[in-house]
Design a protein around this motif. Structure first.
Motif, PDB file in Angstrom:
ATOM      1  N   VAL A   1       0.855  -1.189   0.000  1.00  0.00           N
ATOM      2  CA  VAL A   1       0.000   0.000   0.000  1.00  0.00           C
ATOM      3  C   VAL A   1       0.888   1.235   0.000  1.00  0.00           C
ATOM      4  O   VAL A   1       1.775   1.367   0.866  1.00  0.00           O
ATOM      5  CB  VAL A   1      -0.941   0.028   1.218  1.00  0.00           C
ATOM      6  CG1 VAL A   1      -1.808   1.293   1.180  1.00  0.00           C
ATOM      7  CG2 VAL A   1      -1.817  -1.208   1.257  1.00  0.00           C
ATOM      8  N   LYS A   2       0.666   2.122  -0.961  1.00  0.00           N
ATOM      9  CA  LYS A   2       1.399   3.381  -1.007  1.00  0.00           C
ATOM     10  C   LYS A   2       0.512   4.493  -0.463  1.00  0.00           C
ATOM     11  O   LYS A   2      -0.576   4.744  -0.983  1.00  0.00           O
ATOM     12  CB  LYS A   2       1.824   3.696  -2.442  1.00  0.00           C
ATOM     13  CG  LYS A   2       2.872   2.739  -2.993  1.00  0.00           C
ATOM     14  CD  LYS A   2       3.394   3.185  -4.340  1.00  0.00           C
ATOM     15  CE  LYS A   2       4.515   2.253  -4.820  1.00  0.00           C
ATOM     16  NZ  LYS A   2       5.086   2.690  -6.116  1.00  0.00           N
ATOM     17  N   MET A   3       0.993   5.119   0.623  1.00  0.00           N
ATOM     18  CA  MET A   3       0.216   6.187   1.257  1.00  0.00           C
ATOM     19  C   MET A   3       1.112   6.923   2.240  1.00  0.00           C
ATOM     20  O   MET A   3       2.254   6.508   2.502  1.00  0.00           O
ATOM     21  CB  MET A   3      -0.976   5.589   2.018  1.00  0.00           C
ATOM     22  CG  MET A   3      -0.588   4.728   3.184  1.00  0.00           C
ATOM     23  SD  MET A   3      -2.010   4.181   4.128  1.00  0.00           S
ATOM     24  CE  MET A   3      -1.179   3.232   5.413  1.00  0.00           C
ATOM     25  N   ASN A   4       0.588   7.992   2.813  1.00  0.00           N
ATOM     26  CA  ASN A   4       1.264   8.729   3.873  1.00  0.00           C
ATOM     27  C   ASN A   4       0.936   8.038   5.193  1.00  0.00           C
ATOM     28  O   ASN A   4      -0.117   8.277   5.788  1.00  0.00           O
ATOM     29  CB  ASN A   4       0.799  10.181   3.896  1.00  0.00           C
ATOM     30  CG  ASN A   4       1.590  11.017   4.891  1.00  0.00           C
ATOM     31  OD1 ASN A   4       2.214  10.486   5.809  1.00  0.00           O
ATOM     32  ND2 ASN A   4       1.574  12.322   4.702  1.00  0.00           N
ATOM     33  N   GLU A   5       1.852   7.158   5.643  1.00  0.00           N
ATOM     34  CA  GLU A   5       1.576   6.344   6.835  1.00  0.00           C
ATOM     35  C   GLU A   5       1.531   7.159   8.116  1.00  0.00           C
ATOM     36  O   GLU A   5       1.059   6.666   9.144  1.00  0.00           O
ATOM     37  CB  GLU A   5       2.632   5.247   6.961  1.00  0.00           C
ATOM     38  CG  GLU A   5       2.566   4.235   5.822  1.00  0.00           C
ATOM     39  CD  GLU A   5       3.554   3.108   6.011  1.00  0.00           C
ATOM     40  OE1 GLU A   5       4.344   3.170   6.971  1.00  0.00           O
ATOM     41  OE2 GLU A   5       3.546   2.162   5.197  1.00  0.00           O
ATOM     42  N   GLU A   6       2.045   8.386   8.099  1.00  0.00           N
ATOM     43  CA  GLU A   6       1.997   9.227   9.294  1.00  0.00           C
ATOM     44  C   GLU A   6       0.631   9.879   9.478  1.00  0.00           C
ATOM     45  O   GLU A   6       0.324  10.371  10.552  1.00  0.00           O
ATOM     46  CB  GLU A   6       3.072  10.304   9.225  1.00  0.00           C
ATOM     47  CG  GLU A   6       4.495   9.751   9.286  1.00  0.00           C
ATOM     48  CD  GLU A   6       5.530  10.854   9.302  1.00  0.00           C
ATOM     49  OE1 GLU A   6       5.143  12.035   9.190  1.00  0.00           O
ATOM     50  OE2 GLU A   6       6.729  10.529   9.431  1.00  0.00           O
TER      51      GLU A   6
ATOM     52  N   ASP B   1      -2.328   2.403  -4.727  1.00  0.00           N
ATOM     53  CA  ASP B   1      -1.901   3.764  -4.398  1.00  0.00           C
ATOM     54  C   ASP B   1      -3.123   4.545  -3.939  1.00  0.00           C
ATOM     55  O   ASP B   1      -4.056   4.781  -4.712  1.00  0.00           O
ATOM     56  CB  ASP B   1      -1.275   4.414  -5.636  1.00  0.00           C
ATOM     57  CG  ASP B   1      -0.635   5.759  -5.309  1.00  0.00           C
ATOM     58  OD1 ASP B   1      -0.847   6.253  -4.185  1.00  0.00           O
ATOM     59  OD2 ASP B   1       0.075   6.309  -6.176  1.00  0.00           O
ATOM     60  N   VAL B   2      -3.134   4.905  -2.639  1.00  0.00           N
ATOM     61  CA  VAL B   2      -4.275   5.652  -2.096  1.00  0.00           C
ATOM     62  C   VAL B   2      -3.921   7.096  -1.797  1.00  0.00           C
ATOM     63  O   VAL B   2      -4.679   7.807  -1.135  1.00  0.00           O
ATOM     64  CB  VAL B   2      -4.820   4.960  -0.822  1.00  0.00           C
ATOM     65  CG1 VAL B   2      -5.345   3.583  -1.140  1.00  0.00           C
ATOM     66  CG2 VAL B   2      -3.747   4.886   0.262  1.00  0.00           C
TER      67      VAL B   2
ATOM     68  N   THR C   1     -12.654   2.315  -4.059  1.00  0.00           N
ATOM     69  CA  THR C   1     -12.261   1.206  -4.924  1.00  0.00           C
ATOM     70  C   THR C   1     -11.051   1.649  -5.748  1.00  0.00           C
ATOM     71  O   THR C   1     -11.116   2.661  -6.464  1.00  0.00           O
ATOM     72  CB  THR C   1     -13.404   0.794  -5.854  1.00  0.00           C
ATOM     73  OG1 THR C   1     -14.522   0.373  -5.055  1.00  0.00           O
ATOM     74  CG2 THR C   1     -12.976  -0.366  -6.750  1.00  0.00           C
ATOM     75  N   VAL C   2      -9.947   0.915  -5.626  1.00  0.00           N
ATOM     76  CA  VAL C   2      -8.699   1.317  -6.283  1.00  0.00           C
ATOM     77  C   VAL C   2      -8.154   0.144  -7.096  1.00  0.00           C
ATOM     78  O   VAL C   2      -8.310  -1.026  -6.716  1.00  0.00           O
ATOM     79  CB  VAL C   2      -7.654   1.778  -5.247  1.00  0.00           C
ATOM     80  CG1 VAL C   2      -8.081   3.071  -4.596  1.00  0.00           C
ATOM     81  CG2 VAL C   2      -7.440   0.708  -4.175  1.00  0.00           C
ATOM     82  N   PRO C   3      -7.490   0.451  -8.243  1.00  0.00           N
ATOM     83  CA  PRO C   3      -6.912  -0.619  -9.062  1.00  0.00           C
ATOM     84  C   PRO C   3      -5.625  -1.143  -8.441  1.00  0.00           C
ATOM     85  O   PRO C   3      -4.903  -0.419  -7.757  1.00  0.00           O
ATOM     86  CB  PRO C   3      -6.626   0.080 -10.392  1.00  0.00           C
ATOM     87  CG  PRO C   3      -6.405   1.512 -10.014  1.00  0.00           C
ATOM     88  CD  PRO C   3      -7.311   1.781  -8.854  1.00  0.00           C
ATOM     89  N   ILE C   4      -5.341  -2.413  -8.686  1.00  0.00           N
ATOM     90  CA  ILE C   4      -4.071  -3.010  -8.269  1.00  0.00           C
ATOM     91  C   ILE C   4      -3.081  -2.848  -9.419  1.00  0.00           C
ATOM     92  O   ILE C   4      -3.393  -3.165 -10.577  1.00  0.00           O
ATOM     93  CB  ILE C   4      -4.254  -4.483  -7.896  1.00  0.00           C
ATOM     94  CG1 ILE C   4      -5.234  -4.604  -6.722  1.00  0.00           C
ATOM     95  CG2 ILE C   4      -2.916  -5.117  -7.534  1.00  0.00           C
ATOM     96  CD1 ILE C   4      -5.559  -6.023  -6.332  1.00  0.00           C
TER      97      ILE C   4
ATOM     98  N   THR D   1     -11.701  -2.912  -2.869  1.00  0.00           N
ATOM     99  CA  THR D   1     -12.381  -1.844  -2.129  1.00  0.00           C
ATOM    100  C   THR D   1     -11.795  -1.789  -0.720  1.00  0.00           C
ATOM    101  O   THR D   1     -11.811  -2.793   0.007  1.00  0.00           O
ATOM    102  CB  THR D   1     -13.892  -2.094  -2.062  1.00  0.00           C
ATOM    103  OG1 THR D   1     -14.402  -2.130  -3.394  1.00  0.00           O
ATOM    104  CG2 THR D   1     -14.588  -0.995  -1.283  1.00  0.00           C
ATOM    105  N   VAL D   2     -11.246  -0.645  -0.369  1.00  0.00           N
ATOM    106  CA  VAL D   2     -10.592  -0.472   0.929  1.00  0.00           C
ATOM    107  C   VAL D   2     -11.227   0.717   1.641  1.00  0.00           C
ATOM    108  O   VAL D   2     -11.996   1.483   1.051  1.00  0.00           O
ATOM    109  CB  VAL D   2      -9.073  -0.247   0.767  1.00  0.00           C
ATOM    110  CG1 VAL D   2      -8.422  -1.454   0.119  1.00  0.00           C
ATOM    111  CG2 VAL D   2      -8.784   1.014  -0.039  1.00  0.00           C
ATOM    112  N   VAL D   3     -10.908   0.859   2.933  1.00  0.00           N
ATOM    113  CA  VAL D   3     -11.408   1.973   3.738  1.00  0.00           C
ATOM    114  C   VAL D   3     -10.218   2.794   4.202  1.00  0.00           C
ATOM    115  O   VAL D   3      -9.305   2.273   4.861  1.00  0.00           O
ATOM    116  CB  VAL D   3     -12.217   1.476   4.952  1.00  0.00           C
ATOM    117  CG1 VAL D   3     -12.687   2.659   5.797  1.00  0.00           C
ATOM    118  CG2 VAL D   3     -13.404   0.647   4.482  1.00  0.00           C
ATOM    119  N   LEU D   4     -10.221   4.080   3.871  1.00  0.00           N
ATOM    120  CA  LEU D   4      -9.141   4.991   4.237  1.00  0.00           C
ATOM    121  C   LEU D   4      -9.594   5.837   5.419  1.00  0.00           C
ATOM    122  O   LEU D   4     -10.626   6.496   5.360  1.00  0.00           O
ATOM    123  CB  LEU D   4      -8.781   5.881   3.041  1.00  0.00           C
ATOM    124  CG  LEU D   4      -7.618   6.856   3.222  1.00  0.00           C
ATOM    125  CD1 LEU D   4      -6.319   6.098   3.464  1.00  0.00           C
ATOM    126  CD2 LEU D   4      -7.485   7.760   1.998  1.00  0.00           C
TER     127      LEU D   4
END
Length: 409
Positions: A56-61, A97-98, A107-110, A129-132
């Motif tokens: 998962v690519k995101m701002n983990e902070e 990439d979220v 819903t995001v593509p892989i 489908t993920v929850v941010l």
């Protein structure tokens, strides 16, 4: 040998053998799961690789992503050698990439990166489908929870645990962190016969219903020390003053804090201890309220006392005087038909000088005293009769007249 090398059948046999060896080496490679599959199609090859970790690519902070599958299946198709190398090395990654997405369900593509552009790639599933949610961090105190507690020595009990560090950071989504109700270090006390020390007890986090929460704990383990205590019982404490307070002062009270302690030892030893009686407290020359620490003696057969040291709260007050004037002397048991006259004191009253503490004397009045003479045994004439006084037991008093001179006619 030259004849064999010129034979086309020999060359074909050797080629087939090498192809089979290459196929076997690919399928036995440590990095390939048994469920990976490879199919030959002319000069191209198709390979399906299962259990590829999904990153998962995101701002983990700032954010947390929930409901992300742990792995996906990646299928590649293309030149034999490139497919073989890709399957064996697995230097690529699958990811979502979220970055920049709104909070909530998305819903995001892989996607993949690190795969040769000479290969065609397909991914199963193609999207998820993920929850941010926003990332949250909060500090919580750590308690202790025990497993195999029923295996400790009979009659023994676990004391108060010491946890270090005694607080941890809980990190996760705002929703999960808001559910945190209990944070416990898990301590195995199986067959414990002495104090227990666990240097790396795992920390678990639970909601109000006791369900374990999927959050990050920092640190994830803590050190827990738990005393193992023998059988015990509570016994009272009675204090006794030793010495005298300073002249002009009075001991008002002496009180133990706490007024009972726990004693630990064998059942036989506990039967012999019912109280700490007449524990001495030195009050010599005290002129003010004070608190004195007292070390309790260890009775025979008792392993320990908790607490071992108590406090004696000593209240001392200065003695003062107060005078109550014109207290009437009552006459008891005078025969009917006879008259009694007071010669001294002529007005049939005396003064009382009261001796006590300021607090004791503040509310005292003449109505708190009974002053009288008893003439039941007297005949006519003059006589000196003792003046008697009944009053509060907590104070002392002196009378202006110890006797009354009276005449009976």
């Amino acid at each position: 040998m030259d004849k064999w090398l010129r034979s086309p059948w020999f060359i074909r046999a050797i080629s087939l053998m090498l192809a089979l060896l290459l196929y076997a080496s690919i399928n036995l490679d440590d990095g390939q799961t048994s469920s990976d599959s490879i199919f030959l199609e002319g000069n191209d090859k198709i390979a399906a690789m299962n259990n590829i970790p999904l990153q998962v690519k995101m701002n983990e902070e700032k954010y947390v992503v929930k409901e992300v599958p742990s792995s996906v299946t990646v299928t590649v198709e293309g030149p034999n050698s490139i497919v073989t190398r890709t399957v064996m090395q697995k230097t690529f990654e699958a990811y979502i990439d979220v970055e920049g997405l709104e909070l909530g369900s998305q819903t995001v593509p892989i996607q993949t990166q690190g795969i040769s552009n000479q290969l065609s790639v397909s991914i199963d599933p193609q999207e998820v489908t993920v929850v941010l949610e926003k990332r949250s961090s909060k500090e919580f105190p750590v308690g202790a929870d025990y497993i195999h507690r029923d295996t400790i020595k009979e009659g023994y009990q676990l004391g108060t645990p010491e946890v270090a560090p005694n607080q941890v950071d809980i990190i996760g989504s705002e929703t999960e962190v808001s559910k945190v109700s209990l944070v416990k270090a898990i301590v195995d006390v199986q067959n414990a016969e002495s104090d227990i020390t666990k240097k790396e007890s795992p920390v678990k986090v639970y909601d109000e219903q006791g369900n374990e929460l999927n959050v990050v704990v920092e640190p994830s383990t803590v050190k827990v020390t738990v005393p193992l205590l023998p059988p015990s019982k509570e016994v009272p404490i009675a204090l006794k003053a030793k010495g005298d307070v300073a002249e002009g002062y009075r001991l008002v009270s002496i009180e133990p804090l706490p007024d009972q302690v726990a004693v630990y030892g064998s059942q036989d030893a506990l039967k012999g201890v019912s109280a700490f009686a007449d524990v001495e407290v030195d009050i010599t020359d005290l002129k003010e309220d004070t608190t004195i620490e007292i070390d309790l003696p260890l009775p025979d057969g008792i392993e320990t006392i908790k607490p071992k040291t108590i406090e004696a709260k000593v209240n001392v007050e200065q003695i003062t005087e107060k005078t109550i004037s014109d207290v009437e002397i009552n006459v008891n048991n005078l025969d009917s038909g006879k008259n009694l006259t007071f010669i001294t004191p002529e007005q049939q009253v005396i003064d009382l000088t009261l001796i006590g503490t300021k607090q004791e004397l503040e509310t005292i009045t003449k109505e708190d005293f009974e002053v009288f003479i008893d003439v039941g045994q007297l005949v006519n004439g003059e006589a000196n009769v003792p003046v008697q006084v009944n009053g509060p037991e907590s104070i002392e008093w002196q009378t202006s007249n110890d006797e009354a001179l009276i005449r009976i006619e």
